[in-house]
Design a protein around this motif. Structure first.
Motif, PDB file in Angstrom:
ATOM      1  N   PHE A   1       0.758  -1.266  -0.016  1.00 44.65           N
ATOM      2  CA  PHE A   1       0.166   0.174  -0.020  1.00 44.65           C
ATOM      3  C   PHE A   1       1.030   1.137  -0.061  1.00 44.65           C
ATOM      4  N   ALA A   2       0.490   2.175  -0.733  1.00 47.55           N
ATOM      5  CA  ALA A   2       1.051   3.430  -0.777  1.00 47.55           C
ATOM      6  C   ALA A   2       0.199   4.424   0.044  1.00 47.55           C
ATOM      7  N   ARG A   3       0.569   5.079   1.007  1.00 45.66           N
ATOM      8  CA  ARG A   3       0.086   5.988   1.832  1.00 45.66           C
ATOM      9  C   ARG A   3       0.716   7.081   2.390  1.00 45.66           C
ATOM     10  N   ARG A   4      -0.105   8.130   2.881  1.00 46.04           N
ATOM     11  CA  ARG A   4       0.322   9.213   3.432  1.00 46.04           C
ATOM     12  C   ARG A   4      -0.438   9.540   4.699  1.00 46.04           C
TER      13      ARG A   4
ATOM     14  N   GLY B   1      -3.297   6.864  -7.723  1.00 48.64           N
ATOM     15  CA  GLY B   1      -2.687   7.626  -8.738  1.00 48.64           C
ATOM     16  C   GLY B   1      -1.056   7.787  -8.625  1.00 48.64           C
ATOM     17  N   ALA B   2      -0.604   7.213  -7.677  1.00 49.42           N
ATOM     18  CA  ALA B   2       1.082   7.398  -7.323  1.00 49.42           C
ATOM     19  C   ALA B   2       1.571   6.469  -8.285  1.00 49.42           C
ATOM     20  N   LEU B   3       2.869   6.944  -8.729  1.00 52.25           N
ATOM     21  CA  LEU B   3       3.764   6.090  -9.507  1.00 52.25           C
ATOM     22  C   LEU B   3       4.618   5.149  -8.250  1.00 52.25           C
ATOM     23  N   VAL B   4       4.347   4.077  -8.467  1.00 49.85           N
ATOM     24  CA  VAL B   4       4.927   2.787  -7.480  1.00 49.85           C
ATOM     25  C   VAL B   4       6.031   2.335  -8.497  1.00 49.85           C
ATOM     26  N   LEU B   5       7.355   2.434  -7.904  1.00 50.68           N
ATOM     27  CA  LEU B   5       8.388   2.132  -8.828  1.00 50.68           C
ATOM     28  C   LEU B   5       9.365   1.081  -7.806  1.00 50.68           C
ATOM     29  N   LEU B   6       9.747   0.157  -8.355  1.00 51.37           N
ATOM     30  CA  LEU B   6      10.850  -0.783  -7.787  1.00 51.37           C
ATOM     31  C   LEU B   6      12.096  -0.581  -8.595  1.00 51.37           C
TER      32      LEU B   6
ATOM     33  N   LEU C   1       6.998  -1.264 -12.310  1.00 50.84           N
ATOM     34  CA  LEU C   1       6.309  -0.011 -12.031  1.00 50.84           C
ATOM     35  C   LEU C   1       4.725  -0.301 -11.965  1.00 50.84           C
ATOM     36  N   ASP C   2       4.059   0.558 -11.251  1.00 49.12           N
ATOM     37  CA  ASP C   2       2.485   0.245 -11.124  1.00 49.12           C
ATOM     38  C   ASP C   2       2.268   1.634 -10.717  1.00 49.12           C
ATOM     39  N   GLN C   3       0.689   1.742 -10.916  1.00 50.77           N
ATOM     40  CA  GLN C   3       0.019   3.125 -10.278  1.00 50.77           C
ATOM     41  C   GLN C   3      -0.873   2.507  -9.077  1.00 50.77           C
ATOM     42  N   SER C   4      -0.907   3.254  -8.011  1.00 49.37           N
ATOM     43  CA  SER C   4      -1.660   2.871  -7.069  1.00 49.37           C
ATOM     44  C   SER C   4      -3.091   3.095  -7.176  1.00 49.37           C
ATOM     45  N   ASP C   5      -3.977   1.948  -6.868  1.00 51.77           N
ATOM     46  CA  ASP C   5      -5.365   2.281  -6.800  1.00 51.77           C
ATOM     47  C   ASP C   5      -5.895   3.263  -5.790  1.00 51.77           C
ATOM     48  N   SER C   6      -7.139   3.533  -5.803  1.00 53.10           N
ATOM     49  CA  SER C   6      -7.882   4.674  -4.801  1.00 53.10           C
ATOM     50  C   SER C   6      -7.677   4.445  -3.256  1.00 53.10           C
ATOM     51  N   ASP C   7      -7.393   3.071  -2.865  1.00 56.78           N
ATOM     52  CA  ASP C   7      -7.147   2.763  -1.569  1.00 56.78           C
ATOM     53  C   ASP C   7      -5.633   2.896  -1.227  1.00 56.78           C
ATOM     54  N   GLY C   8      -4.911   2.993  -2.278  1.00 52.39           N
ATOM     55  CA  GLY C   8      -3.309   3.080  -2.172  1.00 52.39           C
ATOM     56  C   GLY C   8      -2.548   1.721  -2.506  1.00 52.39           C
ATOM     57  N   SER C   9      -3.414   0.703  -2.665  1.00 56.91           N
ATOM     58  CA  SER C   9      -2.832  -0.576  -3.095  1.00 56.91           C
ATOM     59  C   SER C   9      -2.154  -0.584  -4.431  1.00 56.91           C
ATOM     60  N   PHE C  10      -1.146  -1.484  -4.510  1.00 55.82           N
ATOM     61  CA  PHE C  10      -0.387  -1.702  -5.778  1.00 55.82           C
ATOM     62  C   PHE C  10      -0.140  -3.005  -6.062  1.00 55.82           C
ATOM     63  N   SER C  11       0.491  -3.700  -7.064  1.00 59.37           N
ATOM     64  CA  SER C  11       0.785  -5.018  -7.352  1.00 59.37           C
ATOM     65  C   SER C  11       1.798  -4.972  -8.195  1.00 59.37           C
ATOM     66  N   LEU C  12       3.096  -5.319  -8.082  1.00 58.85           N
ATOM     67  CA  LEU C  12       4.286  -5.404  -9.219  1.00 58.85           C
ATOM     68  C   LEU C  12       4.587  -6.828  -9.461  1.00 58.85           C
ATOM     69  N   GLY C  13       4.345  -7.302 -10.649  1.00 59.69           N
ATOM     70  CA  GLY C  13       4.560  -8.406 -11.203  1.00 59.69           C
ATOM     71  C   GLY C  13       6.148  -8.847 -11.743  1.00 59.69           C
ATOM     72  N   ARG C  14       6.320 -10.120 -12.026  1.00 53.80           N
ATOM     73  CA  ARG C  14       7.386 -10.473 -12.696  1.00 53.80           C
ATOM     74  C   ARG C  14       8.757 -10.188 -12.082  1.00 53.80           C
TER      75      ARG C  14
ATOM     76  N   SER D   1       4.442  -3.100   5.841  1.00 55.32           N
ATOM     77  CA  SER D   1       4.365  -1.826   6.274  1.00 55.32           C
ATOM     78  C   SER D   1       4.033  -1.023   4.795  1.00 55.32           C
ATOM     79  N   PRO D   2       3.137   0.096   4.939  1.00 57.45           N
ATOM     80  CA  PRO D   2       2.849   0.887   3.647  1.00 57.45           C
ATOM     81  C   PRO D   2       4.093   1.694   3.216  1.00 57.45           C
ATOM     82  N   VAL D   3       4.234   1.984   2.167  1.00 59.23           N
ATOM     83  CA  VAL D   3       5.180   2.623   1.724  1.00 59.23           C
ATOM     84  C   VAL D   3       4.897   4.086   1.523  1.00 59.23           C
ATOM     85  N   GLU D   4       5.743   5.100   2.145  1.00 58.39           N
ATOM     86  CA  GLU D   4       5.233   6.372   2.492  1.00 58.39           C
ATOM     87  C   GLU D   4       5.388   7.174   0.983  1.00 58.39           C
ATOM     88  N   VAL D   5       4.249   7.836   0.498  1.00 61.47           N
ATOM     89  CA  VAL D   5       4.201   8.602  -0.583  1.00 61.47           C
ATOM     90  C   VAL D   5       5.038   9.861  -0.633  1.00 61.47           C
TER      91      VAL D   5
END
Length: 545
Positions: free
Chosen positions: A450-453, A460-465, A479-492, A540-544
């Motif tokens: 989750f991406a949170r503040r 809508g945040a850029l999530v980058l590994l 990379l992924d874009q966080s969903d409305s609740d801050g959740s994200f999923s990075l594959g492969r 733990s969530p990732v701070e935006v």
């Protein structure tokens, strides 16, 4: 008016019925579709709702009224994809960014899924007329639209669309996003004439300097707006939402130059491929189709006539003579003969591929060497059942190593070579034969979180590994874009050490540049992925940022 009102009601009722069939619940997704430029609500916009996932399924749709409102009720808790379209506007998903990334709407207890603001941008159009020196229209010209955009974490100018002019010389590109564009035009003068080649009394072909010339042996250089014959001098066209500029271009005919290539006669085993000409256009090699190609035997050589072209800087490549791939950069200001009769420096490259899991390779596995500068010259070879491969006649240079199968791309975990320099997934080949070993993987680990503040999910945040050594491993970024609740999923994701960052409004960052991403990495989350893991859920969530 009555008819469209009935249609809206019917569609809305159908949407609710469809939603109920897919599991009714107590949650609602609602909002207003607005113009991104004026903020005005948009009526008659079609809004669709689909389930999120690898295979999206549309479950409902509705049409906005005068106030631009939409509403989907009786929804189960879950993730949904929201999309909207309207005539005169660019169709989009909610908070969509370049690359097709968007924000899914998540419904559930204490989650915000109502009173959404869905912005649509008015479409822009670029049109104009291509004419010649006399002001006459040029029909059948190839017009290419280029766009400056983010690609792989860096700003590039890439081809966005292409059109052929009508008989009146007109062209048009519609449904364009706002941004910086460029236009390039290629064409052949309709009146261009090259006299037939002449032969001596003994039947042999006269040399090039003895061939007749014509004042009509002319060509159009590739021309960019406005009146430039080099892409580096092209004028950027800044387009705002809803713009419709008329941009005319004039092509200027210039005396053509002739290109001849001399090569050894092909042997029975290999033969040869006709060489290709390309120009550097915004940092990439772009093929230029020759007007006329012919070949003739002269003693123990073959002479290939590539016809007449405009003066300029070209790359001659994809010319395979007796199994040797030849390449040359040429600057043409006058007729030129290129001598490829001397043996080329053909490098043999062999080696072995191995799956990091120890599993067998897929039946159809190919190793490819892609020139680091782009353009032609890619060489490939199949890998056998034991992973071994052999490449012959590889031209010296820098390449990116890629491994593909019939079901997708394999990621390179580790690579080493003798006889060549290796940096990450790139190999620089010199004059020595090369032995290459590479360990590959399907990158099956998924990373979720989750991406949170301040405890609140940020959509809508850029999530980058970012891999541990980003400058040498650009294909390990995820990379992924966080969903409305801050959740994200990075594959492969491949095993290794990474730093995870979440950046609000980060979609215009050139994150592939070390100096740009470094400040964000300092506040990122360190992650280690081992070979035994198939999924990682961050505790733990990732701070935006």
């Amino acid at each position: 008016m009555i008819r469209s009102g009935i249609l809206a009601v019917a569609v809305a009722l159908g949407a609710l019925a469809s939603a109920a069939q897919n599991g009714p619940g107590s949650f609602t997704i609602s909002g207003v579709v607005r113009s991104a430029t004026s903020g005005a609500p948009l009526d008659r916009a079609e809004v669709t709702l689909s389930t999120a996932g690898e295979q999206e399924t549309q479950i409902a749709e509705t049409i906005t009224g005068e106030r631009g409102a939409f509403r989907f009720e009786a929804l189960a808790a879950g993730k949904y994809v929201l999309a909207a379209s309207r005539r005169g506007y660019i169709s989009a998903r909610y908070q969509e960014h370049e690359g097709g990334y968007s924000t899914a709407i998540v419904t559930g207890p204490d989650l915000v899924s109502e009173s959404l603001r869905f912005n649509l941008f008015p479409t822009a159009v670029i049109g104009g007329v291509v004419s010649d020196d006399n002001g006459d229209p040029v029909g059948g010209a190839q017009v290419t639209l280029y766009r400056r955009q983010q690609q792989g974490g860096e700003t590039k100018i890439v081809s966005a669309d292409a059109d052929s002019t009508e008989e009146d010389g007109s062209y048009e590109f519609d449904r364009l996003h706002a941004g910086a564009y460029y236009i390039g035009v290629s064409a052949t003068p309709w009146y261009a004439f090259r006299p037939p080649q002449r032969v001596a009394p003994d039947g042999t072909l006269l040399s090039a300097d003895q061939q007749p010339r014509s004042p009509l042996d002319v060509a159009y250089p590739m021309t960019f707006y406005a009146d430039a014959t080099d892409s580096s001098s092209a004028t950027p066209i800044q387009i705002n939402p809803g713009d419709h500029p008329q941009l005319n271009l004039t092509l200027h005919a210039v005396p053509a130059v002739r290109i001849e290539v001399h090569a050894p006669k092909p042997d029975m085993k290999h033969g040869f491929a006709i060489p290709q000409l390309s120009e550097d256009v915004f940092g990439s090699e772009e093929y230029q189709a020759p007007v006329q190609v012919s070949e003739r035997d002269v003693g123990d050589q073959v002479v290939i006539d590539l016809g007449s072209v405009a003066p300029g800087h070209y790359v001659l490549h994809d010319f395979i003579v007796n199994g040797v791939n030849r390449r040359a950069s040429i600057s043409l200001t006058a007729d030129q003969s290129i001598d490829f009769t001397e043996p080329g420096n053909a490098i043999d490259l062999s080696g072995r591929l191995e799956m990091s899991s120890g599993a067998a390779l897929a039946p159809v596995t190919m190793l490819q060497l892609v020139p680091a500068g782009g353009g032609g010259g890619t060489v490939s070879a199949p890998a056998s059942a034991d992973g071994s491969f052999d490449l012959h006649a590889v031209a010296p240079g820098e390449y990116t190593v890629q491994v593909t199968t019939s079901t997708g791309i394999l990621d390179i975990v580790q690579m080493a070579a003798s006889g060549a320099e290796v940096h990450g997934h790139r190999i620089t080949i010199g004059s020595d034969s090369v032995l290459l070993a590479a360990m590959v993987s399907r990158g099956s680990v998924s990373v979720t979180g989750f991406a949170r503040r301040e405890g609140k999910g940020i959509g809508g945040a850029l999530v980058l590994l970012v891999p541990e050594h980003p400058q040498d491993n650009d294909d390990l970024f995820r990379l992924d874009q966080s969903d409305s609740d801050g959740s994200f999923s990075l594959g492969r994701v491949l095993p290794g050490n990474y730093t995870l960052v979440a950046i609000e409004n980060g979609w215009t960052l050139e994150w592939s540049r070390p100096e740009v991403i470094a400040p964000y990495l300092a506040r990122g989350v360190k992650i280690h992925i081992n070979e035994q893991q198939t999924s990682v859920e961050l505790p733990s969530p990732v701070e935006v940022q």
